[in-house]
Design a protein around this motif. Structure first.
Motif, PDB file in Angstrom:
ATOM      1  N   GLU A 112      13.072 -18.488 -27.345  1.00  0.00           N
ATOM      2  CA  GLU A 112      12.699 -17.311 -28.112  1.00  0.00           C
ATOM      3  C   GLU A 112      12.945 -16.005 -27.371  1.00  0.00           C
ATOM      4  O   GLU A 112      13.105 -14.954 -27.990  1.00  0.00           O
ATOM      5  CB  GLU A 112      11.224 -17.396 -28.523  1.00  0.00           C
ATOM      6  CG  GLU A 112      10.932 -18.518 -29.504  1.00  0.00           C
ATOM      7  CD  GLU A 112       9.494 -18.483 -29.986  1.00  0.00           C
ATOM      8  OE1 GLU A 112       8.726 -17.631 -29.486  1.00  0.00           O
ATOM      9  OE2 GLU A 112       9.146 -19.287 -30.864  1.00  0.00           O
ATOM     10  N   SER A 113      12.936 -16.046 -26.046  1.00  0.00           N
ATOM     11  CA  SER A 113      13.109 -14.833 -25.254  1.00  0.00           C
ATOM     12  C   SER A 113      13.520 -15.230 -23.837  1.00  0.00           C
ATOM     13  O   SER A 113      13.367 -16.392 -23.435  1.00  0.00           O
ATOM     14  CB  SER A 113      11.802 -14.040 -25.194  1.00  0.00           C
ATOM     15  OG  SER A 113      10.857 -14.715 -24.369  1.00  0.00           O
ATOM     16  N   PRO A 114      14.018 -14.286 -23.048  1.00  0.00           N
ATOM     17  CA  PRO A 114      14.294 -14.591 -21.638  1.00  0.00           C
ATOM     18  C   PRO A 114      13.053 -15.084 -20.909  1.00  0.00           C
ATOM     19  O   PRO A 114      13.138 -15.976 -20.061  1.00  0.00           O
ATOM     20  CB  PRO A 114      14.778 -13.244 -21.086  1.00  0.00           C
ATOM     21  CG  PRO A 114      15.400 -12.573 -22.259  1.00  0.00           C
ATOM     22  CD  PRO A 114      14.515 -12.937 -23.423  1.00  0.00           C
ATOM     23  N   VAL A 161      24.375 -18.956 -17.649  1.00  0.00           N
ATOM     24  CA  VAL A 161      25.635 -18.481 -18.225  1.00  0.00           C
ATOM     25  C   VAL A 161      25.487 -18.275 -19.731  1.00  0.00           C
ATOM     26  O   VAL A 161      25.936 -17.263 -20.281  1.00  0.00           O
ATOM     27  CB  VAL A 161      26.785 -19.468 -17.922  1.00  0.00           C
ATOM     28  CG1 VAL A 161      28.011 -19.155 -18.780  1.00  0.00           C
ATOM     29  CG2 VAL A 161      27.160 -19.415 -16.443  1.00  0.00           C
ATOM     30  N   THR A 162      24.854 -19.221 -20.404  1.00  0.00           N
ATOM     31  CA  THR A 162      24.623 -19.070 -21.844  1.00  0.00           C
ATOM     32  C   THR A 162      23.751 -17.857 -22.123  1.00  0.00           C
ATOM     33  O   THR A 162      24.010 -17.082 -23.046  1.00  0.00           O
ATOM     34  CB  THR A 162      23.949 -20.332 -22.413  1.00  0.00           C
ATOM     35  OG1 THR A 162      24.764 -21.478 -22.148  1.00  0.00           O
ATOM     36  CG2 THR A 162      23.741 -20.207 -23.921  1.00  0.00           C
ATOM     37  N   GLU A 163      22.697 -17.680 -21.318  1.00  0.00           N
ATOM     38  CA  GLU A 163      21.824 -16.512 -21.471  1.00  0.00           C
ATOM     39  C   GLU A 163      22.625 -15.223 -21.318  1.00  0.00           C
ATOM     40  O   GLU A 163      22.468 -14.279 -22.106  1.00  0.00           O
ATOM     41  CB  GLU A 163      20.702 -16.554 -20.437  1.00  0.00           C
ATOM     42  CG  GLU A 163      19.819 -15.319 -20.454  1.00  0.00           C
ATOM     43  CD  GLU A 163      18.691 -15.367 -19.435  1.00  0.00           C
ATOM     44  OE1 GLU A 163      18.198 -14.290 -19.057  1.00  0.00           O
ATOM     45  OE2 GLU A 163      18.307 -16.486 -19.025  1.00  0.00           O
ATOM     46  N   ALA A 164      23.480 -15.185 -20.303  1.00  0.00           N
ATOM     47  CA  ALA A 164      24.272 -13.982 -20.045  1.00  0.00           C
ATOM     48  C   ALA A 164      25.262 -13.716 -21.173  1.00  0.00           C
ATOM     49  O   ALA A 164      25.464 -12.564 -21.587  1.00  0.00           O
ATOM     50  CB  ALA A 164      25.009 -14.122 -18.718  1.00  0.00           C
ATOM     51  N   GLU A 165      25.884 -14.770 -21.668  1.00  0.00           N
ATOM     52  CA  GLU A 165      26.845 -14.598 -22.761  1.00  0.00           C
ATOM     53  C   GLU A 165      26.157 -14.057 -24.005  1.00  0.00           C
ATOM     54  O   GLU A 165      26.682 -13.156 -24.682  1.00  0.00           O
ATOM     55  CB  GLU A 165      27.536 -15.926 -23.047  1.00  0.00           C
ATOM     56  CG  GLU A 165      28.498 -16.356 -21.935  1.00  0.00           C
ATOM     57  CD  GLU A 165      29.048 -17.756 -22.140  1.00  0.00           C
ATOM     58  OE1 GLU A 165      30.080 -18.075 -21.518  1.00  0.00           O
ATOM     59  OE2 GLU A 165      28.438 -18.538 -22.916  1.00  0.00           O
ATOM     60  N   CYS A 166      24.977 -14.577 -24.313  1.00  0.00           N
ATOM     61  CA  CYS A 166      24.237 -14.091 -25.481  1.00  0.00           C
ATOM     62  C   CYS A 166      23.718 -12.671 -25.250  1.00  0.00           C
ATOM     63  O   CYS A 166      23.641 -11.871 -26.186  1.00  0.00           O
ATOM     64  CB  CYS A 166      23.079 -15.035 -25.804  1.00  0.00           C
ATOM     65  SG  CYS A 166      23.602 -16.562 -26.634  1.00  0.00           S
ATOM     66  N   SER A 167      23.364 -12.379 -24.015  1.00  0.00           N
ATOM     67  CA  SER A 167      22.921 -11.023 -23.712  1.00  0.00           C
ATOM     68  C   SER A 167      24.046 -10.021 -23.916  1.00  0.00           C
ATOM     69  O   SER A 167      23.836  -8.919 -24.444  1.00  0.00           O
ATOM     70  CB  SER A 167      22.414 -10.948 -22.266  1.00  0.00           C
ATOM     71  OG  SER A 167      21.991  -9.641 -21.945  1.00  0.00           O
ATOM     72  N   LYS A 202       5.841 -10.938 -31.167  1.00  0.00           N
ATOM     73  CA  LYS A 202       4.801 -11.588 -30.384  1.00  0.00           C
ATOM     74  C   LYS A 202       5.359 -12.070 -29.064  1.00  0.00           C
ATOM     75  O   LYS A 202       4.723 -11.958 -28.021  1.00  0.00           O
ATOM     76  CB  LYS A 202       4.221 -12.766 -31.169  1.00  0.00           C
ATOM     77  CG  LYS A 202       3.109 -13.496 -30.418  1.00  0.00           C
ATOM     78  CD  LYS A 202       2.561 -14.623 -31.265  1.00  0.00           C
ATOM     79  CE  LYS A 202       1.461 -15.378 -30.525  1.00  0.00           C
ATOM     80  NZ  LYS A 202       0.938 -16.495 -31.326  1.00  0.00           N
ATOM     81  N   THR A 203       6.568 -12.607 -29.100  1.00  0.00           N
ATOM     82  CA  THR A 203       7.192 -13.110 -27.883  1.00  0.00           C
ATOM     83  C   THR A 203       7.493 -11.987 -26.915  1.00  0.00           C
ATOM     84  O   THR A 203       7.183 -12.077 -25.732  1.00  0.00           O
ATOM     85  CB  THR A 203       8.497 -13.845 -28.229  1.00  0.00           C
ATOM     86  OG1 THR A 203       8.190 -14.938 -29.083  1.00  0.00           O
ATOM     87  CG2 THR A 203       9.172 -14.358 -26.968  1.00  0.00           C
ATOM     88  N   ILE A 204       8.077 -10.908 -27.401  1.00  0.00           N
ATOM     89  CA  ILE A 204       8.491  -9.853 -26.493  1.00  0.00           C
ATOM     90  C   ILE A 204       7.301  -9.164 -25.856  1.00  0.00           C
ATOM     91  O   ILE A 204       7.376  -8.662 -24.744  1.00  0.00           O
ATOM     92  CB  ILE A 204       9.384  -8.824 -27.225  1.00  0.00           C
ATOM     93  CG1 ILE A 204      10.066  -7.898 -26.200  1.00  0.00           C
ATOM     94  CG2 ILE A 204       8.596  -8.007 -28.194  1.00  0.00           C
ATOM     95  CD1 ILE A 204      10.957  -8.620 -25.263  1.00  0.00           C
ATOM     96  N   VAL A 242      15.992  -8.806 -28.843  1.00  0.00           N
ATOM     97  CA  VAL A 242      15.519 -10.127 -28.404  1.00  0.00           C
ATOM     98  C   VAL A 242      15.656 -11.145 -29.533  1.00  0.00           C
ATOM     99  O   VAL A 242      16.041 -12.299 -29.305  1.00  0.00           O
ATOM    100  CB  VAL A 242      14.054 -10.052 -27.921  1.00  0.00           C
ATOM    101  CG1 VAL A 242      13.486 -11.458 -27.717  1.00  0.00           C
ATOM    102  CG2 VAL A 242      13.967  -9.272 -26.609  1.00  0.00           C
ATOM    103  N   THR A 243      15.362 -10.731 -30.742  1.00  0.00           N
ATOM    104  CA  THR A 243      15.507 -11.639 -31.883  1.00  0.00           C
ATOM    105  C   THR A 243      16.962 -12.066 -32.050  1.00  0.00           C
ATOM    106  O   THR A 243      17.255 -13.257 -32.270  1.00  0.00           O
ATOM    107  CB  THR A 243      15.010 -10.953 -33.167  1.00  0.00           C
ATOM    108  OG1 THR A 243      13.627 -10.604 -33.022  1.00  0.00           O
ATOM    109  CG2 THR A 243      15.164 -11.878 -34.369  1.00  0.00           C
TER     110      THR A 243
END
Length: 306
Positions: A225-227, A255-261, A5-7, A210-211
């Motif tokens: 839940e998502s970018p 930075v956290t987003e990028a690391e998780c990506s 649903k989020t994506i 994404v999950t």
């Protein structure tokens, strides 16, 4: 599924993951796609996408040609700001360059600079200071005559139009060799996203990535839940902060987003899916795509000779 649903809400993918997505100086009045005419690019011109550095060179050349044209029309014109290589990475579906995120966050400094240019760039202050009749002449010299336009239907539906005349049109005609053919090809290639992006958003590979990314963010103390969830909350997250505090907070989150990506390969998967689906959509428009690439290469050569 909650992640699915989020994506499905991730419409930012339409804007920034596509290989045909463009940035640059641009013309805020562009609503164009002209009639098909003979392409000016030579058949032997190499066919490939331009690098970001090459796009910067072409965009700067366009602004210089506009300046020369406006000077012939009797007006001053200062080349507008052109997005640099770093700025062209801003606004993507997901940040996955850790060093870029550390330095630029979500591109807040680019947004501020762009807003400042919209308010106080010399072209703005100069044109606003002109007498009314001169201001009308200035606008027509720059943007062209909206009673004389090129119009075309887009592959995804609807139509766009642009003036045939004006210094923007002249500059692009000089760079690309044939203004109408250039915009026909450009608008065909860069308006295909509605035809394939919904399929990317439904692809289980993206939903799964994404999950996994969301779980990584939660484990890092950033429960998103998502970018897109971050993008929607970005203004709220920095509300009430000073500029320096907002930049620091956004940088840390990016930075956290990028690391998780990186850990979940979200960025890599999204780009691979975009490439695959886009190539399928382009199959029907292969001639326009080849023309688009050839004319961009021709523009790069002409830009180097200015």
């Amino acid at each position: 599924m909650r992640g699915k649903k989020t994506i499905l809400l991730s419409v930012a993918l339409v804007l920034c993951l596509t290989a045909g997505c463009e940035t640059g100086s641009g013309n805020p009045t562009d609503t164009e796609r002209p009639h098909q005419e003979k392409a000016a690019a030579e058949p032997g011109t190499p066919v490939r996408d331009l690098t970001s550095a090459e796009e910067v060179e072409v965009d700067r050349a366009e602004e210089e040609l506009v300046r020369r044209c406006m000077r012939r029309e009797g007006f001053r014109y200062w080349p507008g700001p052109v997005a640099g290589i770093a700025e062209r990475k801003a606004g993507g579906y997901v940040v996955d360059d850790v060093e870029w995120a550390r330095r630029y966050g979500y591109g807040r400094s680019f947004d501020i600079a762009a807003e400042k240019a919209r308010r106080s760039h010399p072209n703005i202050t100069y044109s606003e200071a002109l007498p009314e009749k001169q201001r009308v002449r200035y606008s027509r010299a720059l943007d062209g005559d909206f009673d004389d336009t090129l119009t075309v239907e887009l592959p995804s539906g609807g139509s766009v139009r642009t003036p045939r005349t004006g210094c923007y049109a002249e500059a692009r005609g000089q760079l690309y060799g044939d203004y109408p053919t250039w915009f026909r090809a450009r608008k065909t290639v860069t308006s295909l996203t509605p035809l394939y992006v919904p399929r990317i958003l439904r692809d289980e590979r993206l939903v799964t990535a994404v999950t996994a990314w969301s779980h990584c963010m939660k484990d890092s103390g950033k429960p998103f839940e998502s970018p897109d969830d971050i993008r929607r909350q970005r203004a709220r997250l920095t509300k009430g902060m000073s500029e320096s505090q907002a930049r620091k907070a956004e940088s840390a989150l990016a930075v956290t987003e990028a690391e998780c990506s990186r850990k979940t390969s979200l960025g890599k998967i999204a780009r691979a899916l975009e490439k695959d689906y886009r190539e399928r959509a382009l199959h029907e428009y292969s001639e326009e795509f080849t023309t688009y690439q050839r004319m961009r290469m021709s523009a790069l050569e002409r830009a180097g000779n200015l």
